[in-house]
Design an enzyme around this catalytic site. Structure first.
Site, PDB file in Angstrom:
ATOM      1  N   ASN A 147       0.803  -1.239   0.000  1.00  0.00           N
ATOM      2  CA  ASN A 147       0.000   0.000   0.000  1.00  0.00           C
ATOM      3  C   ASN A 147       0.831   1.282   0.000  1.00  0.00           C
ATOM      4  OD1 ASN A 147       0.749  -0.467   2.655  1.00  0.00           O
ATOM      5  ND2 ASN A 147      -1.143   0.330   3.516  1.00  0.00           N
ATOM      6  N   LYS A 187      12.258  -7.663   0.833  1.00  0.00           N
ATOM      7  CA  LYS A 187      11.332  -8.602   0.186  1.00  0.00           C
ATOM      8  C   LYS A 187      10.037  -7.817  -0.020  1.00  0.00           C
ATOM      9  CE  LYS A 187       8.193 -10.848   0.602  1.00  0.00           C
ATOM     10  NZ  LYS A 187       6.995 -10.401  -0.107  1.00  0.00           N
ATOM     11  N   GLY A 195       2.894  -5.196   7.618  1.00  0.00           N
ATOM     12  CA  GLY A 195       1.860  -5.979   6.950  1.00  0.00           C
ATOM     13  C   GLY A 195       0.743  -6.307   7.915  1.00  0.00           C
ATOM     14  N   SER A 196       0.063  -7.410   7.622  1.00  0.00           N
ATOM     15  CA  SER A 196      -1.149  -7.732   8.382  1.00  0.00           C
ATOM     16  C   SER A 196      -0.818  -8.422   9.713  1.00  0.00           C
ATOM     17  CB  SER A 196      -2.036  -8.641   7.537  1.00  0.00           C
ATOM     18  OG  SER A 196      -1.316  -9.803   7.204  1.00  0.00           O
ATOM     19  N   GLU A 254       5.197  -3.721  12.238  1.00  0.00           N
ATOM     20  CA  GLU A 254       4.262  -2.611  11.985  1.00  0.00           C
ATOM     21  C   GLU A 254       3.034  -3.236  11.351  1.00  0.00           C
ATOM     22  OE1 GLU A 254       4.479   0.430  12.833  1.00  0.00           O
ATOM     23  OE2 GLU A 254       6.588   0.902  13.103  1.00  0.00           O
ATOM     24  N   LEU A 255       1.987  -3.415  12.151  1.00  0.00           N
ATOM     25  CA  LEU A 255       0.848  -4.204  11.665  1.00  0.00           C
ATOM     26  C   LEU A 255      -0.381  -3.335  11.409  1.00  0.00           C
ATOM     27  CD1 LEU A 255       1.461  -7.265  14.018  1.00  0.00           C
ATOM     28  CD2 LEU A 255       2.486  -6.756  11.800  1.00  0.00           C
ATOM     29  N   CYS A 277      -2.861   1.785   6.897  1.00  0.00           N
ATOM     30  CA  CYS A 277      -2.979   1.182   8.228  1.00  0.00           C
ATOM     31  C   CYS A 277      -3.540   2.176   9.240  1.00  0.00           C
ATOM     32  CB  CYS A 277      -1.628   0.659   8.692  1.00  0.00           C
ATOM     33  SG  CYS A 277      -0.332   1.881   8.519  1.00  0.00           S
ATOM     34  N   GLU A 325     -10.259  -4.602   9.985  1.00  0.00           N
ATOM     35  CA  GLU A 325      -9.593  -3.516   9.267  1.00  0.00           C
ATOM     36  C   GLU A 325     -10.224  -3.481   7.867  1.00  0.00           C
ATOM     37  OE1 GLU A 325      -5.433  -4.228   8.423  1.00  0.00           O
ATOM     38  OE2 GLU A 325      -4.990  -2.111   8.678  1.00  0.00           O
TER      39      GLU A 325
HETATM   40  P1  NAD Z   1       0.349  -8.900   4.149  1.00  0.00           P
HETATM   41  O1  NAD Z   1       0.563  -9.275   5.572  1.00  0.00           O
HETATM   42  O2  NAD Z   1      -0.500  -9.776   3.322  1.00  0.00           O
HETATM   43  O3  NAD Z   1       1.760  -8.832   3.397  1.00  0.00           O
HETATM   44  C1  NAD Z   1       2.794  -8.004   3.857  1.00  0.00           C
HETATM   45  C2  NAD Z   1       4.107  -8.550   3.354  1.00  0.00           C
HETATM   46  O4  NAD Z   1       4.319  -9.833   3.934  1.00  0.00           O
HETATM   47  C3  NAD Z   1       4.167  -8.761   1.847  1.00  0.00           C
HETATM   48  O5  NAD Z   1       5.448  -8.463   1.381  1.00  0.00           O
HETATM   49  C4  NAD Z   1       3.883 -10.235   1.701  1.00  0.00           C
HETATM   50  O6  NAD Z   1       4.439 -10.794   0.528  1.00  0.00           O
HETATM   51  C5  NAD Z   1       4.586 -10.769   2.933  1.00  0.00           C
HETATM   52  N1  NAD Z   1       4.107 -12.066   3.389  1.00  0.00           N
HETATM   53  C6  NAD Z   1       2.874 -12.610   3.260  1.00  0.00           C
HETATM   54  N2  NAD Z   1       2.858 -13.846   3.817  1.00  0.00           N
HETATM   55  C7  NAD Z   1       4.100 -14.075   4.305  1.00  0.00           C
HETATM   56  C8  NAD Z   1       4.714 -15.162   4.997  1.00  0.00           C
HETATM   57  N3  NAD Z   1       4.038 -16.272   5.298  1.00  0.00           N
HETATM   58  N4  NAD Z   1       6.008 -15.050   5.350  1.00  0.00           N
HETATM   59  C9  NAD Z   1       6.705 -13.937   5.065  1.00  0.00           C
HETATM   60  N5  NAD Z   1       6.187 -12.873   4.410  1.00  0.00           N
HETATM   61  C10 NAD Z   1       4.897 -12.945   4.038  1.00  0.00           C
HETATM   62  O7  NAD Z   1      -0.150  -7.397   4.134  1.00  0.00           O
HETATM   63  P2  NAD Z   1      -0.479  -6.489   2.859  1.00  0.00           P
HETATM   64  O8  NAD Z   1      -1.809  -6.886   2.347  1.00  0.00           O
HETATM   65  O9  NAD Z   1       0.659  -6.444   1.910  1.00  0.00           O
HETATM   66  O10 NAD Z   1      -0.538  -5.033   3.534  1.00  0.00           O
HETATM   67  C11 NAD Z   1      -1.641  -4.590   4.187  1.00  0.00           C
HETATM   68  C12 NAD Z   1      -1.466  -4.722   5.682  1.00  0.00           C
HETATM   69  O11 NAD Z   1      -0.294  -3.997   6.079  1.00  0.00           O
HETATM   70  C13 NAD Z   1      -2.600  -4.077   6.440  1.00  0.00           C
HETATM   71  O12 NAD Z   1      -2.959  -4.865   7.540  1.00  0.00           O
HETATM   72  C14 NAD Z   1      -2.013  -2.745   6.894  1.00  0.00           C
HETATM   73  O13 NAD Z   1      -2.641  -2.184   7.994  1.00  0.00           O
HETATM   74  C15 NAD Z   1      -0.607  -3.120   7.151  1.00  0.00           C
HETATM   75  N6  NAD Z   1       0.262  -1.926   7.110  1.00  0.00           N
HETATM   76  C16 NAD Z   1       0.798  -1.465   8.285  1.00  0.00           C
HETATM   77  C17 NAD Z   1       1.595  -0.321   8.284  1.00  0.00           C
HETATM   78  C18 NAD Z   1       2.222   0.162   9.560  1.00  0.00           C
HETATM   79  O14 NAD Z   1       3.161   0.954   9.487  1.00  0.00           O
HETATM   80  N7  NAD Z   1       1.757  -0.251  10.733  1.00  0.00           N
HETATM   81  C19 NAD Z   1       1.847   0.348   7.089  1.00  0.00           C
HETATM   82  C20 NAD Z   1       1.284  -0.129   5.911  1.00  0.00           C
HETATM   83  C21 NAD Z   1       0.497  -1.291   5.943  1.00  0.00           C
END
Ligand code: NAD
Length: 476
Positions: free
Chosen positions: A152, A175, A229-230, A251-252, A285, A379
């Site tokens: 995002n 990555k 990520g999530s 950072e979730l 997020c 979310e």
């Molecule tokens: P996601 O968790 O699906 O993916 C995030 C990253 O993790 C990607 O690079 C993905 O390829 C990787 N990933 C997925 N499965 C994995 C695994 N099993 N092992 C290792 N890596 C893996 O999240 P998304 O859909 O890309 O992003 C959206 C999420 O990120 C939302 O929940 C959002 O709130 C959060 N986010 C948080 C912040 C913050 O600063 N707190 C900022 C931006 C986004």
């Protein structure tokens, strides 16, 4: 037109690597394939770890001034390529170029900030209790790190992590998300052009992140993992980190409440709500996930909000006038539809929007009556805004805190005492007071509860990549 600008090969050591499998990158703009991207496997992960370790032996001992110079040049090049980067983001994940350019400024601001911070990794001397002793504390880079970034904010999440780690003297493997590898690959090319040594920054795209990242987690040479990520993926990675006891920065996701009191400047509150909700089509997020408006003004406020929301232009993200582009994927669209239909089945009433054309979802405002609506718990990550009313401060604090998330929250009020009271009572890492745009390079960004561990940005971001070492001199 754009194909010339795309880099699709992985960057390992000094090599652009394409003699491996590839995966299709599909644009949310029109559903077409925009490129075939190197599909890294554990074999490339092992190679990248070797390169990262090799580069670390040199990089950790470079003078801070040298790190400052390379990072400063990198920031300059990022700004110079603002339009290209904004277009790449529009193609790969649908962010409107108007907004993408702001993201590039934000991305470069971290690089500039950490270029400076590299020079300010001060140690400490402490007065000892024994006259013949000297106590000295120094900071050293933790080692090679893995940075896993989301789609995002495909540029800013790379620089927020990489610049702080590199400034600390660490080497970095990024990555990127499988939805947005092109921004990261373009950024590592700019790193090369800035004179950044090979192996200090590497980028490994993959269609199988679980398998690739496991190799990094199992290798004890990787000393820290920084993940954005999530929540479910973050928790799984936290577990994996135990095996080699790596540091993790998580950072979730968030479930941000915005609380509007009757004493607020309502025009300002509308403007900030729109920024905090519809920026990046709600895919942030810290996006407002629940809007609580004081009962006496709820109708007035909703009318104003709808009028302003009508001005937002939904369309092709490459068009300079577009405010809201497509959602990133069908999966996101399905989630928005599911949350909307659940809310409607529980008595919710649409005040504006509600329709989608393909992945293009109109900004939507929905009045919620049933607190059991799923939309309040999950979310949303889309341009859908649930509105509720409240009667007392105590009630709204309870409602706002009734979530396992704890990233951002917002208060709109003109009452200073109330602002202080609530800032304290809200269980979130970030509180925006009459401010729907709290993100900046100087401040600590991060969440409490299940929104994460650690902070990025400002003086806090670089500490995540430093070990504290204590030297005890006996001068007897
Ligand atoms: P996601 O968790 O699906 O993916 C995030 C990253 O993790 C990607 O690079 C993905 O390829 C990787 N990933 C997925 N499965 C994995 C695994 N099993 N092992 C290792 N890596 C893996 O999240 P998304 O859909 O890309 O992003 C959206 C999420 O990120 C939302 O929940 C959002 O709130 C959060 N986010 C948080 C912040 C913050 O600063 N707190 C900022 C931006 C986004």
């Amino acid at each position: 037109m754009m194909n010339k600008k795309f880099i699709t090969q992985a960057k390992i050591g000094k090599n652009w690597v394409d003699n491996l499998g590839s995966f299709e990158l599909i644009s949310p703009v029109d559903g077409k394939v925009i490129g075939l991207v190197s599909d890294c496997t554990p074999k490339e992960a092992r190679w990248a770890i070797e390169e990262s370790q090799k580069a670390f032996e040199q990089w950790k001992d470079t003078p801070a001034e040298h790190r400052y110079e390379i990072l400063s040049l990198w920031a300059e090049l990022i700004i110079k390529e603002k339009t290209t980067l904004a277009e790449i983001m529009a193609f790969e994940m649908g962010k409107p170029v108007k907004e993408g350019k702001k993201e590039v400024d934000y991305a470069a601001s971290f690089v500039r900030w950490y270029a400076e911070e590299a020079k300010r990794i001060y140690g400490m001397t402490i007065p000892p209790s024994i006259a013949s002793k000297r106590i000295i504390v120094i900071y050293e880079p933790v080692g090679p790190v893995l940075c896993i970034t989301p789609w995002n904010f495909p540029s800013a999440m790379v620089t927020r992590k990489a610049a702080s780690a590199i400034a600390a003297g660490c080497t970095v493997v990024v990555k990127p998300s499988e939805h947005s590898p092109l921004s990261a690959l373009f950024l590592v090319d700019l790193w090369d052009k800035a004179g950044g040594p090979p192996g200090v920054l590497q980028v490994l795209p993959t269609s199988n992140p679980g398998e690739l990242c496991r190799t990094f987690f199992e290798d004890s040479r990787i000393r820290k993992v920084s993940f954005t990520g999530s929540v479910p993926v973050g928790k799984a990675l936290y577990e994996q980190s135990a095996k080699t006891l790596k540091g993790v920065l998580l950072e979730l996701g968030g479930n941000a409440p915005m609380i509007v009191f009757a004493d607020a400047d309502l025009d300002l509150a509308v403007r900030e709500t729109i920024q905090a909700k519809f920026r990046n089509a709600g895919q942030a997020c810290i996006a407002v996930n629940r809007l609580y408006v004081e009962k006496g003004i709820v109708e007035l406020f909703c009318n104003k909000l709808v009028e302003e929301t009508k001005r937002l232009k939904v369309g092709n993200p490459l068009d300079e006038n577009t405010d809201i582009g497509p959602l990133v994927s069908e999966k996101s669209l399905e989630k928005i539809r599911r949350l909307l239909s659940d809310a409607l089945s529980k008595g919710g009433k649409i005040l504006y929007g509600g329709e989608a054309k393909g992945l293009y979802f109109n900004p939507t405002i929905i009045r919620i009556n049933d607190p059991a609506s799923e939309i309040l718990k999950e979310e949303i990550f889309g341009p859908l805004l649930p509105v509720l009313s409240f009667e007392s401060e105590r009630e709204v604090v309870r409602l706002a805190n009734s979530t396992s998330y704890g990233l951002a929250s917002y208060i709109m009020t003109s009452d200073l005492k109330r602002a202080f009271r609530l800032s304290h009572a809200l269980q979130f890492g970030i509180v925006g007071i009459n401010d729907g745009r709290p993100s900046c390079c100087q401040a600590p960004f991060g969440g409490i509860k299940e929104s994460g561990i650690g902070r990025e940005g400002g003086q806090w971001g670089i500490r995540e990549f430093l070990e504290t070492k204590y030297l005890s001199f006996n001068l007897e």
